[in-house]
Write an enzyme that holds these catalytic residues in place. Structure first.
Site, PDB file in Angstrom:
ATOM      1  N   ARG A   7     -12.649  -5.088  -7.108  1.00 43.63           N
ATOM      2  CA  ARG A   7     -12.406  -5.620  -5.768  1.00 43.63           C
ATOM      3  C   ARG A   7     -13.713  -5.726  -4.981  1.00 43.63           C
ATOM      4  NH1 ARG A   7      -8.697  -2.546  -1.285  1.00 43.63           N
ATOM      5  NH2 ARG A   7     -10.483  -1.152  -1.363  1.00 43.63           N
TER       6      ARG A   7
ATOM      7  N   PHE B  44       0.852  -1.188   0.000  1.00 40.82           N
ATOM      8  CA  PHE B  44       0.000   0.000   0.000  1.00 40.82           C
ATOM      9  C   PHE B  44       0.893   1.244   0.000  1.00 40.82           C
ATOM     10  CE2 PHE B  44      -2.926   3.157   1.650  1.00 40.82           C
ATOM     11  CZ  PHE B  44      -4.086   2.849   0.961  1.00 40.82           C
TER      12      PHE B  44
ATOM     13  N   ASP C 219       1.187  -4.430   8.862  1.00 42.69           N
ATOM     14  CA  ASP C 219       0.058  -3.533   8.632  1.00 42.69           C
ATOM     15  C   ASP C 219      -1.184  -4.425   8.537  1.00 42.69           C
ATOM     16  OD1 ASP C 219      -1.958  -1.945   7.540  1.00 42.69           O
ATOM     17  OD2 ASP C 219      -0.561  -0.757   6.334  1.00 42.69           O
TER      18      ASP C 219
ATOM     19  N   TYR D  22     -11.489   1.986  10.319  1.00 39.15           N
ATOM     20  CA  TYR D  22     -12.675   2.207   9.475  1.00 39.15           C
ATOM     21  C   TYR D  22     -12.957   1.094   8.474  1.00 39.15           C
ATOM     22  CZ  TYR D  22      -8.931   4.157   6.541  1.00 39.15           C
ATOM     23  OH  TYR D  22      -7.759   4.330   5.848  1.00 39.15           O
ATOM     24  N   LYS D  23     -12.083   0.109   8.376  1.00 41.66           N
ATOM     25  CA  LYS D  23     -12.327  -0.974   7.417  1.00 41.66           C
ATOM     26  C   LYS D  23     -13.146  -2.074   8.105  1.00 41.66           C
ATOM     27  CE  LYS D  23      -8.515   0.433   4.520  1.00 41.66           C
ATOM     28  NZ  LYS D  23      -7.067   0.399   4.311  1.00 41.66           N
TER      29      LYS D  23
HETATM   30  C1  LIG Z   1      -6.346   1.611   4.122  1.00 42.24           C
HETATM   31  C2  LIG Z   1      -4.899   1.385   4.325  1.00 42.24           C
HETATM   32  C3  LIG Z   1      -4.103   2.318   4.981  1.00 42.24           C
HETATM   33  C4  LIG Z   1      -4.660   3.637   5.405  1.00 42.24           C
HETATM   34  O1  LIG Z   1      -3.731   4.446   6.076  1.00 42.24           O
HETATM   35  P1  LIG Z   1      -4.229   5.736   6.858  1.00 42.24           P
HETATM   36  O2  LIG Z   1      -2.991   6.462   7.186  1.00 42.24           O
HETATM   37  O3  LIG Z   1      -4.945   5.258   8.092  1.00 42.24           O
HETATM   38  O4  LIG Z   1      -5.130   6.510   5.957  1.00 42.24           O
HETATM   39  C5  LIG Z   1      -2.777   1.982   5.216  1.00 42.24           C
HETATM   40  N1  LIG Z   1      -2.263   0.801   4.815  1.00 42.24           N
HETATM   41  C6  LIG Z   1      -3.017  -0.108   4.169  1.00 42.24           C
HETATM   42  C7  LIG Z   1      -2.428  -1.417   3.758  1.00 42.24           C
HETATM   43  C8  LIG Z   1      -4.346   0.167   3.870  1.00 42.24           C
HETATM   44  O5  LIG Z   1      -5.064  -0.718   3.196  1.00 42.24           O
END
Ligand SMILES: *Cc1c(COP(=O)(O)O)cnc(C)c1O
Length: 411
Positions: A370, A125, A197, A222-223
């Site tokens: 997805r 990510f 992560d 939030y996920k």
């Molecule tokens: C959604 C997501 C994030 C989001 O990071 P924020 O800093 O909380 O916005 C980070 N890493 C991964 C792998 C994600 O899927």
């Protein structure tokens, strides 16, 4: 082939079926994006109303003590800890994943002093990689240097200069799940630490941070945890590493913030990973959202997630009109998370056309369709209907309509 009648039977036998009632779901829509923004848990409205009307509205500043606002980051952290295999005192709810990554990167480089390589996976990510780049820019490449490799080369790329291995449990595009237990062992064998992560794994499957001897982890609210848009994130630091200082050392991570001492003295334990004042409204929302997991066995969640995904992939594979829609998520249950991803050159438009028909998935550049499997509220019959909607869209070339080509800022 699974028919609607089969799917109905699976729903009747589903041990998690009662959990759907815990969410407010809009009528007439199938929501397969709970991996990106979880839906609204029913418990939230009442709790938020209490926080706004009474705690903030009436009791005002006294609420920091009287309603225990001040302990909320640790309390919510421990509650999340139960979902990720972390004993109490190792998780704090705070900030975003990005900001928490900065803290743990510094801590990881501190506990492996003398080493500089931060090893991650190509296609991780972006924010994870950006934060390492930013850190590298700040301290110089001698102290911190990002290296990325294809996922299958990760373990052999861990060397004696590797400070930290940074892995997202589940790849956000493909849905591939990495063998974090094996990666932890390999990292430790070489004297490195592991940063995980959990964005696409926390709340979606059992996670064993302590048992797998994970060193550091971050994840978002939030996920799959359904904490609402911009919900605060969390950070895990194994007890053995909590002696380290983190650089975003704000007053809320001080041992005695209300001494207003001119010099910083880190709080004992995980509390030092706080920086500034917690966002109470967002954290209270997340705290109440987590009640959707009350009495839920994450093994049941995992089992249903895999079954939903298999059903979906089977239905798509069985439709001749969908032969150009290619499954990219691995089929081996050990190697996948809680989403089903397909690729197709017109992926964006197909997803938009499906949304117009009431089935909400999302698109990830360059060509990934997805669909998140969220067992607390998704029904098997919805999966059959989703595949049928996809078939109807593609067979009827509905996605060719120009209205489905227009891209919003968020896909
Ligand atoms: C959604 C997501 C994030 C989001 O990071 P924020 O800093 O909380 O916005 C980070 N890493 C991964 C792998 C994600 O899927």
């Amino acid at each position: 082939m699974t028919t609607s009648a089969d799917a109905e039977r699976l729903d009747e036998e589903d041990p998690l079926a009662h959990c759907r009632e815990r969410f407010e779901l809009p009528a007439g829509r199938i929501y397969l994006d709970g991996n990106s923004l979880g839906p609204l848990p029913r418990a939230v409205r009442k709790r938020l109303d209490q926080v706004v009307s009474v705690e903030w509205g009436q009791d005002l500043i006294a609420s920091w003590n009287e309603h225990d606002w001040i302990d909320m980051p640790l309390r919510v952290g421990d509650r999340i800890g139960k979902l990720i295999g972390a004993a109490p005192g190792q998780v704090i709810c705070a900030d975003s994943i990005s900001v928490n990554l900065f803290k743990v990167l510094a801590a990881a480089l501190d506990v492996t002093r003398g080493r500089s390589k931060v090893l991650s996976i190509e296609g991780n990510f972006p924010t994870d990689l950006y934060m390492v780049e930013g850190f590298q820019h700040l301290v110089g490449a001698e102290q911190c240097r990002l290296e990325t490799v294809p996922h299958h080369e990760l373990i052999e790329a861990i060397d004696d200069n590797t400070a930290a291995v940074l892995v997202t449990d589940v790849d956000f595009r493909s849905g591939r799940r990495h063998d974090t237990a094996a990666i932890a062992r390999a990292a430790h064998d070489r004297g490195a630490v592991l940063i995980r992560d959990l964005a696409h794994s926390a709340g979606a499957m059992p996670i064993e941070l302590d048992a797998e001897e994970c060193d550091f982890a971050v994840g978002c609210g939030y996920k799959f945890l359904n904490g609402g848009p911009g919900s605060p994130a969390f950070v895990y630091v194994a007890e053995r590493h909590q002696h380290t200082r983190q650089p975003l050392a704000g007053w809320m991570g001080h041992a005695r913030p209300f001494d207003f001492s001119p010099s910083y003295e880190p709080a004992p334990g995980i509390a030092r990973f706080a920086s500034g004042t917690p966002g109470i409204l967002g954290m209270a929302t997340l705290e109440s959202a987590l009640t959707a997991f009350d009495g839920v066995d994450l093994d049941d969640v995992r089992q249903k997630s895999l079954a939903l995904a298999d059903l979906f992939a089977d239905c798509v594979a069985a439709a001749p009109e969908l032969s150009a829609i290619e499954l990219v998520t691995p089929t081996d249950p050990h190697c996948r998370g809680s989403q089903v991803s397909f690729s197709h050159p017109d992926g964006y438009a197909i997803v938009q056309a499906m949304i117009a028909e009431g089935v909400v998935g999302d698109f990830r550049s360059p060509d990934i369709l997805r669909f998140g499997m969220t067992p607390l509220f998704t029904r098997y019959v919805e999966i059959v209907e989703t595949a049928e909607t996809m078939r109807r869209v593609v067979a009827g070339e509905r996605h060719r309509d120009p209205e489905f080509q227009r891209r919003g800022r968020v896909t």
